[in-house]
Design a protein around this motif. Structure first.
Motif, short mmCIF file in Angstrom:
data_model
loop_
_atom_site.label_atom_id
_atom_site.label_comp_id
_atom_site.label_asym_id
_atom_site.label_seq_id
_atom_site.Cartn_x
_atom_site.Cartn_y
_atom_site.Cartn_z
N UNK A 1 0.84 -1.20 0.00
CA UNK A 1 0.00 0.00 0.00
C UNK A 1 0.87 1.24 0.00
N UNK A 2 2.01 1.16 -0.71
CA UNK A 2 3.01 2.22 -0.67
C UNK A 2 2.89 3.23 -1.80
N UNK A 3 4.06 3.56 -2.37
CA UNK A 3 4.16 4.66 -3.31
C UNK A 3 3.28 4.47 -4.54
N UNK A 4 3.23 3.24 -5.09
CA UNK A 4 2.45 3.02 -6.31
C UNK A 4 0.97 3.31 -6.10
N UNK A 5 0.45 2.93 -4.92
CA UNK A 5 -0.95 3.20 -4.62
C UNK A 5 -1.18 4.69 -4.40
N UNK A 6 -0.25 5.34 -3.71
CA UNK A 6 -0.35 6.79 -3.47
C UNK A 6 -0.37 7.55 -4.79
N UNK A 7 0.53 7.16 -5.72
CA UNK A 7 0.59 7.82 -7.02
C UNK A 7 -0.70 7.59 -7.81
N UNK B 1 -6.53 -6.26 -15.06
CA UNK B 1 -6.43 -4.81 -15.22
C UNK B 1 -6.95 -4.37 -16.58
N UNK B 2 -6.68 -5.16 -17.62
CA UNK B 2 -7.15 -4.84 -18.97
C UNK B 2 -8.67 -4.88 -19.03
N UNK B 3 -9.27 -5.91 -18.47
CA UNK B 3 -10.73 -6.04 -18.48
C UNK B 3 -11.39 -4.87 -17.74
N UNK B 4 -10.80 -4.48 -16.64
CA UNK B 4 -11.35 -3.36 -15.87
C UNK B 4 -11.16 -2.03 -16.61
N UNK B 5 -9.97 -1.86 -17.21
CA UNK B 5 -9.62 -0.57 -17.80
C UNK B 5 -10.35 -0.27 -19.10
N UNK B 6 -10.35 -1.22 -20.04
CA UNK B 6 -10.90 -0.91 -21.36
C UNK B 6 -12.42 -1.13 -21.43
N UNK B 7 -12.93 -2.35 -21.27
CA UNK B 7 -14.40 -2.49 -21.27
C UNK B 7 -15.07 -1.69 -20.15
N UNK C 1 -5.13 0.14 -12.85
CA UNK C 1 -3.75 -0.34 -12.76
C UNK C 1 -3.31 -0.42 -11.31
N UNK C 2 -3.61 0.63 -10.56
CA UNK C 2 -3.22 0.67 -9.14
C UNK C 2 -3.93 -0.40 -8.34
N UNK C 3 -5.23 -0.56 -8.58
CA UNK C 3 -6.00 -1.55 -7.84
C UNK C 3 -5.51 -2.96 -8.07
N UNK C 4 -5.25 -3.32 -9.33
CA UNK C 4 -4.76 -4.67 -9.64
C UNK C 4 -3.35 -4.89 -9.14
N UNK C 5 -2.53 -3.84 -9.19
CA UNK C 5 -1.17 -3.95 -8.66
C UNK C 5 -1.19 -4.14 -7.15
N UNK D 1 -3.04 3.94 -23.32
CA UNK D 1 -2.50 4.20 -21.99
C UNK D 1 -2.15 2.91 -21.28
N UNK D 2 -3.02 1.91 -21.43
CA UNK D 2 -2.74 0.61 -20.81
C UNK D 2 -1.49 -0.02 -21.42
N UNK D 3 -1.36 0.02 -22.74
CA UNK D 3 -0.18 -0.53 -23.39
C UNK D 3 1.09 0.18 -22.93
N UNK D 4 1.01 1.50 -22.80
CA UNK D 4 2.17 2.27 -22.33
C UNK D 4 2.55 1.87 -20.90
N UNK D 5 1.55 1.69 -20.04
CA UNK D 5 1.81 1.28 -18.66
C UNK D 5 2.47 -0.10 -18.62
#
Length: 234
Positions: free
Chosen positions: A23-29, A111-117, A222-226, A162-166
Motif C-alpha cells: 500500500x506504498x508509493x504506487x498506490x499513493x501515485x 487490469x485490462x478487463x477493468x480498464x478498457x471495457x 492499474x493501481x487496484x490490480x497492482x 494508456x494501458x499498453x504504455x503502462x
C-alpha cells in the motif's frame, strides 16, 4: 500522547511513500492521479454545463476545422477514426487479453478487463448523465445520433494506448523503450482526439474530457490490480 499520535501520522505517511510496500508509493501515485483527473474532468464538465471557459472556445474550434476540411485528408481521417471506434478498440483489447491469457499474466488481464471495457461502460454512463448534443453543421462529415460528451472514441483509445504504455513501462528493461512507448501512446491519443474534432463529431471539450476520464479510470484500474497482486504476494 501527542508524541505518539505524531509518530503514528509520520509512520503512516512514510508507509504511503515506500516504493516496495503493498500500500506504498504506487498506490499513493495512483490515487493522486485519479483525484487530479477527477478534478480536471469536473472543471471541464462544469464549464460545459455552465457554458463558460473552454465551452466558449468549442464552437470556434469546430467551425475552423469544418471550414478547412478538404479531400483527400477527410477520407484519411475517416478511415483513421473508424479504426479507433469503440468496436475496433474492443477487438484490439480482446486480442491483447488473449495474449495475457496465453502468458498466464492474470493480473494484467484483470487490469485490462477493468480498464478498457470498464472504461467504455463508464463513458456511456457519463454521456447519459450530461446528454450533450453533437456539433451541428450544414454539410456534416459524420451524422451520429448519440450524445457528445465525453468522446467515446477518444476515451476508449486513451484507455487502450494508456494501458499498453503502462505495460511497457512496467515490464521493459530498456529506458528508451519505455520513453518511446509513452510518446507513441500520447501521439496516438492526440491523433484520435484531433480526428474526432476535425470530422465535426465532437467539440474540443468532449475529447479533452474523454482523455481525462480514461486517465483517471486507468490509474484506478492499474493501481487496484497492482495492489491486489502485492497483497497476494505478501
Amino acid at each position: 500522547m501527542k508524541f505518539l499520535s505524531t509518530n503514528r501520522v509520520l509512520r503512516f505517511i512514510e508507509a504511503r511513500f515506500t516504493p516496495g510496500g503493498e500500500l506504498g508509493l504506487h498506490l499513493t501515485a495512483g490515487v493522486a492521479l485519479m483525484v487530479l483527473a477527477t478534478a480536471v474532468f469536473g472543471a471541464i464538465a462544469g464549464a460545459v454545463v455552465g457554458r463558460t471557459g473552454i465551452a466558449l472556445l468549442d464552437l470556434r474550434v469546430s467551425q475552423w476545422f469544418d471550414a478547412h476540411a478538404a479531400e483527400p485528408l477527410v477520407s484519411v481521417v475517416l478511415v483513421f477514426s473508424a479504426l479507433h471506434s469503440v468496436a475496433s478498440v474492443a477487438v484490439a483489447a480482446g486480442l491483447l487479453g488473449w495474449y495475457f491469457w496465453r502468458r498466464r499474466e492474470r493480473y494484467w488481464l484483470l487490469a485490462l478487463v477493468c480498464a478498457v471495457p470498464g472504461g467504455m461502460l463508464l463513458n456511456v454512463l457519463l454521456k447519459y448523465v450530461y446528454q450533450r448534443s453533437r456539433p451541428v453543421f450544414d454539410a456534416p462529415m459524420v451524422d451520429l445520433a448519440t450524445y457528445s460528451f465525453p468522446s467515446g472514441h477518444t476515451s476508449a483509445s486513451t484507455a487502450l494506448y494508456g494501458f499498453l504504455a503502462c505495460y511497457v513501462v512496467m515490464t521493459a528493461r530498456r529506458h528508451g523503450t519505455r520513453v518511446w512507448a509513452v510518446l507513441l501512446a500520447v501521439l496516438m491519443v492526440a491523433l484520435v482526439a484531433t480526428s474526432r474534432v476535425y470530422l465535426g463529431a465532437h467539440y474540443l471539450s468532449d475529447v479533452l474530457a474523454g482523455i481525462v476520464e480514461s486517465c483517471g479510470w486507468l490509474a484506478l484500474c492499474i493501481t487496484g490490480c497492482s495492489t491486489l497482486r502485492r497483497r497476494r504476494a505478501a
